[in-house]
Design an enzyme around this catalytic site. Structure first.
Site, PDB file in Angstrom:
ATOM      1  NE  ARG A  55      49.372  40.719  41.428  1.00 31.34           N
ATOM      2  CZ  ARG A  55      49.515  39.459  41.474  1.00 31.34           C
ATOM      3  NH1 ARG A  55      49.808  38.666  42.320  1.00 31.34           N
ATOM      4  NH2 ARG A  55      49.136  38.791  39.999  1.00 31.34           N
ATOM      5  CB  THR A  56      44.235  45.734  40.625  1.00 40.77           C
ATOM      6  OG1 THR A  56      45.542  45.836  40.345  1.00 40.77           O
ATOM      7  CG2 THR A  56      43.703  47.025  40.725  1.00 40.77           C
ATOM      8  CE  LYS A  83      23.643  39.045  26.428  1.00 35.27           C
ATOM      9  NZ  LYS A  83      22.503  39.418  27.393  1.00 35.27           N
ATOM     10  NE  ARG A 105      43.427  46.541  36.122  1.00 33.65           N
ATOM     11  CZ  ARG A 105      44.461  45.833  36.428  1.00 33.65           C
ATOM     12  NH1 ARG A 105      44.748  44.411  36.151  1.00 33.65           N
ATOM     13  NH2 ARG A 105      45.311  46.232  37.299  1.00 33.65           N
ATOM     14  CG  HIS A 135      47.838  50.249  37.794  1.00 32.35           C
ATOM     15  ND1 HIS A 135      46.781  50.468  38.953  1.00 32.35           N
ATOM     16  CD2 HIS A 135      48.071  49.154  37.855  1.00 32.35           C
ATOM     17  CE1 HIS A 135      46.577  49.350  39.376  1.00 32.35           C
ATOM     18  NE2 HIS A 135      47.277  48.452  38.677  1.00 32.35           N
TER      19      HIS A 135
HETATM   20  C1  NCD Z   1      50.065  45.157  36.537  1.00 34.05           C
HETATM   21  C2  NCD Z   1      48.905  45.704  35.569  1.00 34.05           C
HETATM   22  O1  NCD Z   1      47.857  45.048  35.713  1.00 34.05           O
HETATM   23  O2  NCD Z   1      48.991  47.005  35.194  1.00 34.05           O
HETATM   24  N1  NCD Z   1      49.508  44.430  37.716  1.00 34.05           N
HETATM   25  C3  NCD Z   1      48.993  44.996  38.736  1.00 34.05           C
HETATM   26  O3  NCD Z   1      48.105  45.727  38.706  1.00 34.05           O
HETATM   27  N2  NCD Z   1      49.358  44.655  39.916  1.00 34.05           N
HETATM   28  C4  NCD Z   1      51.205  45.002  35.744  1.00 34.05           C
HETATM   29  C5  NCD Z   1      50.989  43.572  34.865  1.00 34.05           C
HETATM   30  O4  NCD Z   1      50.153  43.327  34.451  1.00 34.05           O
HETATM   31  O5  NCD Z   1      52.091  43.046  34.560  1.00 34.05           O
END
Ligand code: NCD
Length: 340
Positions: A55-56, A83, A105, A135
């Site tokens: 999603r993100t 690597k 991320r 987040h």
């Molecule tokens: C979350 C995450 O990756 O922190 N999901 C997200 O970003 N939509 C929560 C999760 O992984 O459970």
């Protein structure tokens, strides 16, 4: 507003409200026949993903493309990171390419902060999830969803609420210990005036949680009738090195949301989930598919929020959603033709 978005705790109430209001404008673009603005033409945004994401990642990419930015996607798998290349070397490579923003991320808490504070890179840094830390865009899209769904729709039907979330009762349930979503939400919801209650087994609550600006409960059934929104979290097995609860069945029995439990919530209350959901564990399929569950809406809202953040951080001087001068062919049409 600061130059980077690393933590929800860095946002003042005014910053947060500005992002939410800008996201409302951005959401209107989605209703247009051409869902594209020329705002970030000629700017380059890199999506730097060292950890899995659906999603993100898709939502940042959609947001960047809707603002006409040039988008570079980078995932650690298949890159020189596998690597053994360091974050510093990766950052310097990006800097050499002249990027304007980095969406990162990373499994290590603090990696986006390191990138922003290091001087390795001149670009704006946006944290898309770092370890168990933060987040912030998830918290913003959750606040946006709450504001759209709840504000002005209190129990007695009167519009007593302002443009923030003052007085709204949000319950966050599950693996708080490993959740950056929970940390970001507690920070932002507190800033916006909401009342947050965390519900989890004692083993899945972090040390020091009593100093967070929220309440803690171990009894989901007692908290549900006093919630305007209930946010269910996934148990993050990938971050666990030990057993934190006896069995999955036992966890579900005490902390899972099924239709019987949902019936204890006030009629206006909503069920939220950041995704990915583990159906049958923290949430039943019946609840996940019910119209009280906002999981899909949260994804849609995520695009508007990320457009707003990118627009505000990359310093657009013009109004975000200026229409194209009449008669002029929208830039988006030309660009999509070029892309083909
Ligand atoms: C979350 C995450 O990756 O922190 N999901 C997200 O970003 N939509 C929560 C999760 O992984 O459970």
């Amino acid at each position: 507003m600061k130059r980077h978005l690393i933590s929800a705790a860095d946002l003042t109430r005014d910053d947060a409200v500005l992002i939410l209001d800008t996201a409302e404008e951005m959401a209107r673009v989605a209703d247009r026949p051409i869902k594209k603005l020329p705002t970030l033409r000629g700017r380059t945004v890199v999506n730097l993903f060292f950890e899995d994401s659906t999603r993100t990642r898709i939502s940042f990419e959609a947001a960047e493309k809707r603002l006409s930015a040039d988008v570079i996607n980078f995932s650690a798998k298949g890159s020189s990171v596998s690597k053994g290349e360091s974050l510093k070397d990766t950052a310097q490579t990006l800097e050499a390419m002249g990027v304007d923003a980095v969406v990162i991320r990373h499994p290590a808490s603090g990696a986006p902060h390191r990138l922003a504070a290091s001087g390795w890179i001149d670009a704006a840094v946006i944290n898309a999830g770092d370890g168990t830390h933060q987040h912030p865009t998830q918290a913003l899209l959750d606040a946006f969803t709450l504001r759209r769904r709840l504000v002005g729709r209190g129990d007695d039907g009167t519009e007593t609420l302002g443009r923030d979330l003052a007085g709204q009762r949000v319950t966050v349930v599950g693996d708080i210990l490993h959740s950056r979503v929970a940390r970001s939400n507690v920070d932002l919801l507190h800033t916006l005036g909401a009342r947050v209650t965390l519900v989890a087994p004692p083993t899945l609550l972090p040390v020091g949680v009593e100093h967070w600006p929220c309440e803690v409960s171990y009894d989901l059934d007692a908290v549900l009738p006093k919630s305007d929104a209930v946010m269910m979290l996934r148990v993050q097995r990938e971050r666990m090195s030990a057993a934190f609860f006896p069995t999955e069945r036992e966890y579900t029995r005490r902390y899972g949301l099924d239709a019987n439990r949902m019936a204890k919530m006030p009629v206006h209350a909503i069920v939220m989930h950041p995704g990915p959901m583990v159906r049958g564990m923290e949430i039943t399929a019946e609840v996940a598919d019910s119209d009280r569950c906002t999981v899909v809406e949260q994804v849609t809202n995520g695009v508007s929020i990320r457009m707003a953040v990118l627009y505000l951080l990359l310093g657009g001087n013009e109004p975000a959603t200026t229409p194209h001068p009449s008669g002029e062919r929208p830039a988006a049409t030309t660009e999509s033709a070029e892309e083909k």
